[in-house]
Design an enzyme around this catalytic site. Structure first.
Site, PDB file in Angstrom:
ATOM      1  N   GLY A  10       0.818  -1.219   0.000  1.00 45.99           N
ATOM      2  CA  GLY A  10       0.000   0.000   0.000  1.00 45.99           C
ATOM      3  C   GLY A  10       0.848   1.264   0.000  1.00 45.99           C
ATOM      4  O   GLY A  10       2.080   1.220  -0.092  1.00 45.99           O
ATOM      5  N   TYR A  59      -8.703  -1.891   5.004  1.00 44.98           N
ATOM      6  CA  TYR A  59      -9.637  -1.435   3.978  1.00 44.98           C
ATOM      7  C   TYR A  59      -9.773   0.064   4.228  1.00 44.98           C
ATOM      8  O   TYR A  59     -10.399   0.485   5.195  1.00 44.98           O
ATOM      9  CB  TYR A  59     -10.963  -2.179   4.141  1.00 44.98           C
ATOM     10  CG  TYR A  59     -12.080  -1.748   3.219  1.00 44.98           C
ATOM     11  CD1 TYR A  59     -11.830  -1.374   1.894  1.00 44.98           C
ATOM     12  CD2 TYR A  59     -13.395  -1.750   3.662  1.00 44.98           C
ATOM     13  CE1 TYR A  59     -12.875  -1.006   1.054  1.00 44.98           C
ATOM     14  CE2 TYR A  59     -14.443  -1.386   2.832  1.00 44.98           C
ATOM     15  CZ  TYR A  59     -14.170  -1.001   1.532  1.00 44.98           C
ATOM     16  OH  TYR A  59     -15.200  -0.625   0.699  1.00 44.98           O
ATOM     17  N   TYR A 123     -15.336   3.392   9.079  1.00 44.03           N
ATOM     18  CA  TYR A 123     -13.879   3.190   9.025  1.00 44.03           C
ATOM     19  C   TYR A 123     -13.242   3.514  10.382  1.00 44.03           C
ATOM     20  O   TYR A 123     -12.478   2.705  10.928  1.00 44.03           O
ATOM     21  CB  TYR A 123     -13.295   4.094   7.925  1.00 44.03           C
ATOM     22  CG  TYR A 123     -11.786   4.221   7.933  1.00 44.03           C
ATOM     23  CD1 TYR A 123     -10.977   3.178   7.500  1.00 44.03           C
ATOM     24  CD2 TYR A 123     -11.173   5.395   8.383  1.00 44.03           C
ATOM     25  CE1 TYR A 123      -9.593   3.293   7.513  1.00 44.03           C
ATOM     26  CE2 TYR A 123      -9.793   5.518   8.397  1.00 44.03           C
ATOM     27  CZ  TYR A 123      -9.007   4.473   7.968  1.00 44.03           C
ATOM     28  OH  TYR A 123      -7.635   4.584   7.987  1.00 44.03           O
TER      29      TYR A 123
HETATM   30  N1  LIG Z   1      -4.086   6.904   3.930  1.00 44.09           N
HETATM   31  C1  LIG Z   1      -4.255   7.702   4.971  1.00 44.09           C
HETATM   32  O1  LIG Z   1      -4.440   8.931   4.828  1.00 44.09           O
HETATM   33  C2  LIG Z   1      -4.236   7.131   6.366  1.00 44.09           C
HETATM   34  C3  LIG Z   1      -4.445   7.997   7.455  1.00 44.09           C
HETATM   35  C4  LIG Z   1      -4.388   7.480   8.751  1.00 44.09           C
HETATM   36  C5  LIG Z   1      -4.146   6.129   8.949  1.00 44.09           C
HETATM   37  N2  LIG Z   1      -3.974   5.305   7.879  1.00 44.09           N
HETATM   38  C6  LIG Z   1      -3.728   3.888   8.123  1.00 44.09           C
HETATM   39  O2  LIG Z   1      -2.463   3.588   7.572  1.00 44.09           O
HETATM   40  C7  LIG Z   1      -2.433   2.240   7.103  1.00 44.09           C
HETATM   41  C8  LIG Z   1      -1.881   2.221   5.692  1.00 44.09           C
HETATM   42  O3  LIG Z   1      -2.719   3.022   4.860  1.00 44.09           O
HETATM   43  P1  LIG Z   1      -2.438   3.149   3.301  1.00 44.09           P
HETATM   44  O4  LIG Z   1      -3.020   4.452   2.883  1.00 44.09           O
HETATM   45  O5  LIG Z   1      -1.037   2.806   2.999  1.00 44.09           O
HETATM   46  O6  LIG Z   1      -3.391   1.996   2.746  1.00 44.09           O
HETATM   47  P2  LIG Z   1      -3.552   1.451   1.262  1.00 44.09           P
HETATM   48  O7  LIG Z   1      -2.670   2.186   0.315  1.00 44.09           O
HETATM   49  O8  LIG Z   1      -5.020   1.409   0.984  1.00 44.09           O
HETATM   50  O9  LIG Z   1      -2.984  -0.024   1.362  1.00 44.09           O
HETATM   51  C9  LIG Z   1      -3.699  -0.987   2.075  1.00 44.09           C
HETATM   52  C10 LIG Z   1      -2.833  -2.214   2.233  1.00 44.09           C
HETATM   53  O10 LIG Z   1      -3.604  -3.208   2.913  1.00 44.09           O
HETATM   54  C11 LIG Z   1      -3.579  -4.415   2.133  1.00 44.09           C
HETATM   55  N3  LIG Z   1      -4.860  -5.107   2.337  1.00 44.09           N
HETATM   56  C12 LIG Z   1      -6.105  -4.611   2.175  1.00 44.09           C
HETATM   57  N4  LIG Z   1      -7.014  -5.558   2.454  1.00 44.09           N
HETATM   58  C13 LIG Z   1      -6.321  -6.685   2.793  1.00 44.09           C
HETATM   59  C14 LIG Z   1      -6.683  -7.995   3.165  1.00 44.09           C
HETATM   60  N5  LIG Z   1      -7.973  -8.355   3.294  1.00 44.09           N
HETATM   61  N6  LIG Z   1      -5.709  -8.892   3.439  1.00 44.09           N
HETATM   62  C15 LIG Z   1      -4.398  -8.549   3.331  1.00 44.09           C
HETATM   63  N7  LIG Z   1      -3.991  -7.310   2.989  1.00 44.09           N
HETATM   64  C16 LIG Z   1      -4.943  -6.394   2.710  1.00 44.09           C
HETATM   65  C17 LIG Z   1      -3.388  -3.954   0.694  1.00 44.09           C
HETATM   66  O11 LIG Z   1      -2.867  -5.027  -0.068  1.00 44.09           O
HETATM   67  P3  LIG Z   1      -2.931  -5.031  -1.714  1.00 44.09           P
HETATM   68  O12 LIG Z   1      -2.589  -3.644  -2.148  1.00 44.09           O
HETATM   69  O13 LIG Z   1      -1.873  -6.037  -2.075  1.00 44.09           O
HETATM   70  O14 LIG Z   1      -4.310  -5.418  -2.088  1.00 44.09           O
HETATM   71  C18 LIG Z   1      -2.365  -2.824   0.914  1.00 44.09           C
HETATM   72  O15 LIG Z   1      -1.079  -3.351   1.076  1.00 44.09           O
HETATM   73  C19 LIG Z   1      -3.857   1.713   7.229  1.00 44.09           C
HETATM   74  O16 LIG Z   1      -3.922   0.897   8.364  1.00 44.09           O
HETATM   75  C20 LIG Z   1      -4.707   2.959   7.431  1.00 44.09           C
HETATM   76  O17 LIG Z   1      -5.825   2.679   8.242  1.00 44.09           O
HETATM   77  C21 LIG Z   1      -4.015   5.775   6.583  1.00 44.09           C
END
Ligand SMILES: NC(=O)c1ccc[n+]([C@@H]2O[C@H](COP(=O)([O-])OP(=O)(O)OC[C@H]3O[C@@H](n4cnc5c(N)ncnc54)[C@H](OP(=O)(O)O)[C@@H]3O)[C@@H](O)[C@H]2O)c1
Length: 283
Positions: A10, A59, A123
């Site tokens: 991700g 997710y 979420y």
């Molecule tokens: N983005 C933000 O602004 C933000 C803000 C605060 C906190 N966060 C937290 O930071 C973390 C990373 O966020 P991100 O933006 O990097 O997320 P992202 O780009 O949406 O990536 C999500 C990751 O989770 C994996 N994943 C999703 N469903 C899965 C499943 N059922 N089994 C195994 N792997 C699964 C995906 O794998 P594939 O890609 O291989 O499918 C990907 O590696 C998350 O926990 C999120 O809650 C994000």
């Protein structure tokens, strides 16, 4: 250290994979195993034999979670529980990445780590429930809350703004939600540091400072020297399925206690825009 990362494919995971120097790192995406499958998770942890696990997989489609509540809780909460149980089974330290969306946004000063969770979205609730359950399974785990991530290798706000600016003379962006934009590269550095310390408890880690999405967009356009006009609008004119907190700035006090000083978000944005240009020039 031996480190295993769930969610390595991700936005944050890609930055984190490149942030370790002397550690042996194994990264998993959903193609390696679905975190909803407890046996598969246990098997991946058994085979990678980590000292530390970083759990980023989630997710993350905040609006999608409203329409797919079961999926949101299955992945974000039960999936995280599966990872925590495997960490306990194989004696690994766990760092779980959580979100500012566990708060309701009614405060006007930065949220402390012990402020009450009161998520407004599915979420946010799914991540808040995971935080509670993980602390019960592994009282020594580390929960890192962050916000408004941007960086290379995934969908992010600066990219969206620049894409829109390429085809529109004027953009409208909401000015009544305030938070702290955070560069995945800076957060990755903080995560590595926290893993090396086997940090425990809740830590807030975002780039320093705060802004609204409108101010963030203006800064992006100004940095790129574009003629696009950015106008401020409000959330009630831009209704989306999930409610976002109006204010979700996280206090840096807890990360400072771990010796982490995250740079200002404006500095982080400049570095990201420079990285972006290099990536475009050398795809
Ligand atoms: N983005 C933000 O602004 C933000 C803000 C605060 C906190 N966060 C937290 O930071 C973390 C990373 O966020 P991100 O933006 O990097 O997320 P992202 O780009 O949406 O990536 C999500 C990751 O989770 C994996 N994943 C999703 N469903 C899965 C499943 N059922 N089994 C195994 N792997 C699964 C995906 O794998 P594939 O890609 O291989 O499918 C990907 O590696 C998350 O926990 C999120 O809650 C994000």
């Amino acid at each position: 250290m031996r480190i295993t990362i769930f969610g390595a494919t991700g936005l944050q995971g890609k930055s984190l994979m490149g942030a370790w120097s002397d550690d042996a790192v194994t990264g998993f995406g959903s193609a390696d195993g679905d975190i909803r499958n407890a046996e598969r998770v246990s098997d991946l942890v058994r085979r990678s034999r980590p000292d530390g696990i970083v759990h980023l997989a989630a997710y993350t489609d905040v609006d999608g979670c409203e329409a797919n509540r079961d999926l949101a809780f299955d992945v974000n909460c039960r999936g995280a529980v599966n990872v925590a149980q495997a960490a306990r089974q194989y004696g690994a330290h766990l760092l779980f990445l959580s979100t500012d969306y566990v708060f309701d946004g009614t405060k006007t000063t930065p949220y402390a780590t012990d402020d009450r969770r009161a998520a407004r979205s599915v979420y946010g609730r799914s991540k808040a429930d995971a935080e509670v359950q993980l602390s019960q399974i592994l009282p020594d785990c580390c929960i890192v809350r962050t916000s408004w991530l941007f960086g290379a290798g995934g969908k992010c706000f600066p990219d969206t703004i620049l894409k829109l600016a390429a085809s529109r003379p004027q953009l409208e962006v909401v000015g009544d939600q305030r938070g702290s934009p955070t560069y995945t590269v800076d957060l990755a550095r903080a995560i590595v540091q926290l893993c090396h310390q086997s940090a425990k408890g809740i830590v807030h880690a975002t780039n320093f400072g705060e802004c609204s999405w409108y101010e963030f967009a203006r800064e992006i356009i100004a940095n790129e020297g574009l003629p696009t006009i950015v106008r401020e609008t409000s959330s009630d004119k831009f209704v989306r399925p999930a409610q976002r907190p109006k204010y979700s700035v996280l206090s840096p006090e807890s990360s400072q206690k771990h010796g982490i000083a995250m740079p200002d978000w404006r500095d982080a944005l400049q570095r990201y825009l420079a990285e972006r240009k290099t990536n475009v020039a050398n795809p």
